[in-house]
Design an enzyme around this catalytic site. Structure first.
Site, PDB file in Angstrom:
ATOM      1  N   SER A 178       6.099   5.863   8.543  1.00 30.83           N
ATOM      2  CA  SER A 178       4.368   5.948   7.261  1.00 30.83           C
ATOM      3  C   SER A 178       4.814   7.687   8.918  1.00 30.83           C
ATOM      4  O   SER A 178       4.786   7.217   9.494  1.00 30.83           O
ATOM      5  CB  SER A 178       3.011   5.821   7.708  1.00 30.83           C
ATOM      6  OG  SER A 178       1.981   6.566   7.200  1.00 30.83           O
ATOM      7  N   TYR A 214       3.543  13.696   4.132  1.00 30.84           N
ATOM      8  CA  TYR A 214       2.434  13.480   2.577  1.00 30.84           C
ATOM      9  C   TYR A 214       2.846  14.884   3.129  1.00 30.84           C
ATOM     10  O   TYR A 214       3.444  15.626   3.230  1.00 30.84           O
ATOM     11  CB  TYR A 214       1.462  13.207   3.654  1.00 30.84           C
ATOM     12  CG  TYR A 214       0.902  12.057   2.856  1.00 30.84           C
ATOM     13  CD1 TYR A 214       0.716  11.176   1.769  1.00 30.84           C
ATOM     14  CD2 TYR A 214       0.219  10.901   4.331  1.00 30.84           C
ATOM     15  CE1 TYR A 214       0.411  10.043   1.703  1.00 30.84           C
ATOM     16  CE2 TYR A 214      -0.037  10.045   4.114  1.00 30.84           C
ATOM     17  CZ  TYR A 214      -0.180   8.997   2.846  1.00 30.84           C
ATOM     18  OH  TYR A 214      -0.643   7.735   2.716  1.00 30.84           O
ATOM     19  N   THR A 229       5.670  11.190  -0.280  1.00 35.53           N
ATOM     20  CA  THR A 229       4.105  10.844  -0.987  1.00 35.53           C
ATOM     21  C   THR A 229       3.846  11.855  -1.834  1.00 35.53           C
ATOM     22  O   THR A 229       3.396  12.964  -1.080  1.00 35.53           O
ATOM     23  CB  THR A 229       4.197   9.895  -0.693  1.00 35.53           C
ATOM     24  OG1 THR A 229       4.651   9.521   0.719  1.00 35.53           O
ATOM     25  CG2 THR A 229       2.610   9.580  -0.778  1.00 35.53           C
ATOM     26  N   LYS A 284       7.717   9.926  -3.686  1.00 32.18           N
ATOM     27  CA  LYS A 284       7.291   8.366  -3.563  1.00 32.18           C
ATOM     28  C   LYS A 284       5.633   8.569  -4.649  1.00 32.18           C
ATOM     29  O   LYS A 284       4.923   9.679  -4.287  1.00 32.18           O
ATOM     30  CB  LYS A 284       6.601   8.108  -2.407  1.00 32.18           C
ATOM     31  CG  LYS A 284       6.069   6.454  -2.408  1.00 32.18           C
ATOM     32  CD  LYS A 284       5.835   6.203  -1.256  1.00 32.18           C
ATOM     33  CE  LYS A 284       4.883   4.688  -1.052  1.00 32.18           C
ATOM     34  NZ  LYS A 284       3.738   4.765  -1.059  1.00 32.18           N
ATOM     35  N   HIS A 326       0.900   3.646  -5.578  1.00 33.79           N
ATOM     36  CA  HIS A 326       0.104   3.735  -4.209  1.00 33.79           C
ATOM     37  C   HIS A 326      -0.298   2.405  -3.943  1.00 33.79           C
ATOM     38  O   HIS A 326      -1.596   2.330  -2.728  1.00 33.79           O
ATOM     39  CB  HIS A 326      -0.991   4.824  -4.215  1.00 33.79           C
ATOM     40  CG  HIS A 326      -0.364   5.774  -2.753  1.00 33.79           C
ATOM     41  ND1 HIS A 326       0.205   6.421  -1.650  1.00 33.79           N
ATOM     42  CD2 HIS A 326      -1.671   5.022  -1.275  1.00 33.79           C
ATOM     43  CE1 HIS A 326      -0.192   7.025  -0.189  1.00 33.79           C
ATOM     44  NE2 HIS A 326      -1.162   5.806  -0.175  1.00 33.79           N
ATOM     45  N   ARG A 355       1.542  -4.498   1.492  1.00 35.55           N
ATOM     46  CA  ARG A 355       1.031  -5.543   1.596  1.00 35.55           C
ATOM     47  C   ARG A 355       1.821  -6.901   2.127  1.00 35.55           C
ATOM     48  O   ARG A 355       1.158  -7.544   3.576  1.00 35.55           O
ATOM     49  CB  ARG A 355      -0.110  -5.133   0.466  1.00 35.55           C
ATOM     50  CG  ARG A 355      -1.495  -4.682   0.493  1.00 35.55           C
ATOM     51  CD  ARG A 355      -1.762  -4.674  -0.425  1.00 35.55           C
ATOM     52  NE  ARG A 355      -3.128  -4.341  -0.242  1.00 35.55           N
ATOM     53  CZ  ARG A 355      -2.594  -3.018  -1.182  1.00 35.55           C
ATOM     54  NH1 ARG A 355      -2.211  -2.601  -2.401  1.00 35.55           N
ATOM     55  NH2 ARG A 355      -4.058  -2.259  -1.982  1.00 35.55           N
TER      56      ARG A 355
HETATM   57  C1  FMN Z   1      -3.341   0.211   4.321  1.00 35.39           C
HETATM   58  C2  FMN Z   1      -1.609   0.490   3.634  1.00 35.39           C
HETATM   59  C3  FMN Z   1      -1.903   1.919   4.160  1.00 35.39           C
HETATM   60  C4  FMN Z   1      -0.880   3.099   3.208  1.00 35.39           C
HETATM   61  N1  FMN Z   1      -0.673   3.804   4.519  1.00 35.39           N
HETATM   62  C5  FMN Z   1       0.947   4.975   3.400  1.00 35.39           C
HETATM   63  C6  FMN Z   1       1.109   5.474   3.851  1.00 35.39           C
HETATM   64  O1  FMN Z   1       0.463   6.422   4.778  1.00 35.39           O
HETATM   65  N2  FMN Z   1       2.274   6.559   2.928  1.00 35.39           N
HETATM   66  C7  FMN Z   1       2.020   6.259   2.038  1.00 35.39           C
HETATM   67  O2  FMN Z   1       3.252   7.115   1.269  1.00 35.39           O
HETATM   68  N3  FMN Z   1       1.870   5.503   1.305  1.00 35.39           N
HETATM   69  C8  FMN Z   1       1.219   4.097   2.026  1.00 35.39           C
HETATM   70  N4  FMN Z   1       0.612   3.664   1.651  1.00 35.39           N
HETATM   71  C9  FMN Z   1       1.378   2.989   0.386  1.00 35.39           C
HETATM   72  C10 FMN Z   1       2.215   2.417   0.554  1.00 35.39           C
HETATM   73  O3  FMN Z   1       3.735   2.706   0.978  1.00 35.39           O
HETATM   74  C11 FMN Z   1       3.171   1.490  -0.992  1.00 35.39           C
HETATM   75  O4  FMN Z   1       2.729   2.216  -2.069  1.00 35.39           O
HETATM   76  C12 FMN Z   1       1.802  -0.328  -1.541  1.00 35.39           C
HETATM   77  O5  FMN Z   1       0.999  -0.731  -0.175  1.00 35.39           O
HETATM   78  C13 FMN Z   1       2.620  -0.224  -2.557  1.00 35.39           C
HETATM   79  O6  FMN Z   1       1.804  -1.574  -3.127  1.00 35.39           O
HETATM   80  P1  FMN Z   1       2.120  -3.308  -2.201  1.00 35.39           P
HETATM   81  O7  FMN Z   1       0.684  -3.233  -1.285  1.00 35.39           O
HETATM   82  O8  FMN Z   1       1.323  -3.757  -3.538  1.00 35.39           O
HETATM   83  O9  FMN Z   1       2.980  -3.898  -2.203  1.00 35.39           O
HETATM   84  C14 FMN Z   1      -0.506   2.451   1.601  1.00 35.39           C
HETATM   85  C15 FMN Z   1      -0.776   0.967   1.608  1.00 35.39           C
HETATM   86  C16 FMN Z   1      -1.914   0.814   2.368  1.00 35.39           C
HETATM   87  C17 FMN Z   1      -1.873  -1.151   1.803  1.00 35.39           C
END
Ligand code: FMN
Length: 379
Positions: free
Chosen positions: A106, A129, A155, A251, A275, A330
């Site tokens: 990230s 981002y 993203t 994304k 997301h 997650r």
């Molecule tokens: C704590 C957390 C932080 C996240 N930070 C980012 C990020 O910095 N950039 C991004 O593109 N997506 C971010 N996401 C989204 C994840 O890349 C991903 O799309 C998402 O976790 C997928 O769903 P799942 O957790 O059910 O597998 C984040 C998700 C979580 C849970």
């Protein structure tokens, strides 16, 4: 605690983490309807059991963007990973590397690109981002390329941040947040030692490297909320397309029309994602969005998908619904918080085992043979 599934890792993560961090990971936007549907809709996809076809020679690997992946899974970008385990980005990247799959860093990671890239063999993927601070974007892209990152994950579903009610209750934000976080840290001594003491600096590594001064958790919230850019459109992405030498993946696609725009734009891939239910509550789950997107663009662009994938069966389901590769957020973060690099490696082994069982009992020997034929069509 006995760990045999990602649900067990979630329970272990809840014990280890101060509540403000557990709920930051675990929670979603508003009433969390989409968050729940993400998981439930994958779980509800019924697979056709087929038997007696000699499944002794299974191959779970794929080729994607010129790389070989041992299983059709990549780690999604997750901000602040170094707050969940000591230098968490390094630990997660190492586990992915050892299992032969990509780690996506990230842009709002704790460890900077330069700390993680030299610790792994395969090229890292880098996520960016759309931010108002285009100087940061340019700097991050240059540094990612210099560190050997190949695939850029761009993203686009965060032009504004979604409201997450849990954060206000947990102490992530809301009244007396710093005091509440301090108390939670003191009452979670294993985390306090591993991350609080030994995991320093608690920086936004990439942003500090650009600004030339340290940045903390308060800066994270402040920087992000001041820098999301609601004016963004496909045109603004053209300089990035021209600048970035490797594959570019968009994304946050949930609609077939946006998927077609991504093809027209010249992207190499899309990630069907909401997301993880953290942005617009009420949108379609990835499981439900995938088939129409695959109908629109399959074969013209690589389709990746995340949001709700918790085990190897879900990986097979995502591919049967039209994805070329799955991504997890997650699921690996819970494992990382619970047991660091070893936890993520174990989770990936579980995923692979579960995939193998699913492939054996649906009678597909190769990932390329996983298709809509595996799905039970309700009469
Ligand atoms: C704590 C957390 C932080 C996240 N930070 C980012 C990020 O910095 N950039 C991004 O593109 N997506 C971010 N996401 C989204 C994840 O890349 C991903 O799309 C998402 O976790 C997928 O769903 P799942 O957790 O059910 O597998 C984040 C998700 C979580 C849970």
């Amino acid at each position: 605690m006995i760990i045999s599934s990602s649900a067990d890792y979630r329970a272990a993560a809840q014990q280890f983490l101060p509540p403000f961090l557990f709920h930051y990971i675990d929670g979603g936007a508003y009433a969390e309807q989409t968050l729940r549907r993400n998981v439930d809709d994958f779980a509800a996809v019924a697979l056709r059991q087929r038997v007696l076809k000699d499944m002794s020679q299974l191959d779970t690997s794929i080729e994607l963007f010129g790389e070989k992946l041992s299983i059709p899974v990549a780690l999604s970008p997750v901000g602040l990973t170094g707050m969940y385990r000591r230098r968490g980005e390094v630990q997660a990247a190492r586990a992915a590397d050892r299992h032969g799959i990509p780690f996506t860093m990230s842009s709002v990671s704790v460890c900077p690109i330069e700390e993680v890239a030299p610790k792994i063999q395969r090229p890292m993927w880098f996520q960016l981002y759309v931010l108002k601070d285009r100087g940061f974007m340019q700097n991050a892209l240059e540094r990612a390329q210099a560190a050997g990152c190949t695939t850029l994950v761009f993203t686009v579903d965060m032009p504004v941040p979604g409201a997450r009610y849990r954060d206000a209750h947990s102490g992530m934000s809301g009244p007396n947040a710093p005091l509440r976080r301090y108390w939670q840290a003191v009452t979670h001594p294993r985390w306090a030692v591993d991350v609080g003491l030994l995991g320093r600096p608690h920086d936004l590594g990439n942003i500090s490297a650009y600004r030339g001064s340290p940045t903390g958790l308060a800066d994270y919230m402040g920087y992000l909320s001041a820098n999301f850019d609601p004016s963004i459109s496909w045109k603004d992405l053209e300089w990035i397309r021209a600048f970035w030498k490797g594959p570019m993946v968009i994304k946050g696609i949930l609609d077939p029309e946006d998927a077609k725009d991504a093809v027209r734009f010249g992207a190499d891939g899309i990630i069907v994602s909401n997301h993880g239910g953290r942005q617009l509550d009420g949108v379609l789950s990835s499981a439900r969005a995938l088939p129409a997107i695959a109908d629109a663009v399959k074969g013209q662009i690589k389709i990746l998908a995340d949001s709700g994938i918790r085990n190897g069966l879900d990986v097979v389901r995502a591919i049967a619904l039209g994805a070329d590769c799955a991504m997890i957020g997650r699921a690996y973060i819970y494992a990382l918080a619970a047991a660091g690099e070893a936890g993520v490696k174990h989770l990936l082994e579980l995923l692979e085992k579960e995939m193998r069982v699913a492939m054996t009992l649906t009678s597909v020997a190769r990932v390329a043979d996983i298709s809509g034929d595996l799905l039970v069509r309700e009469a």
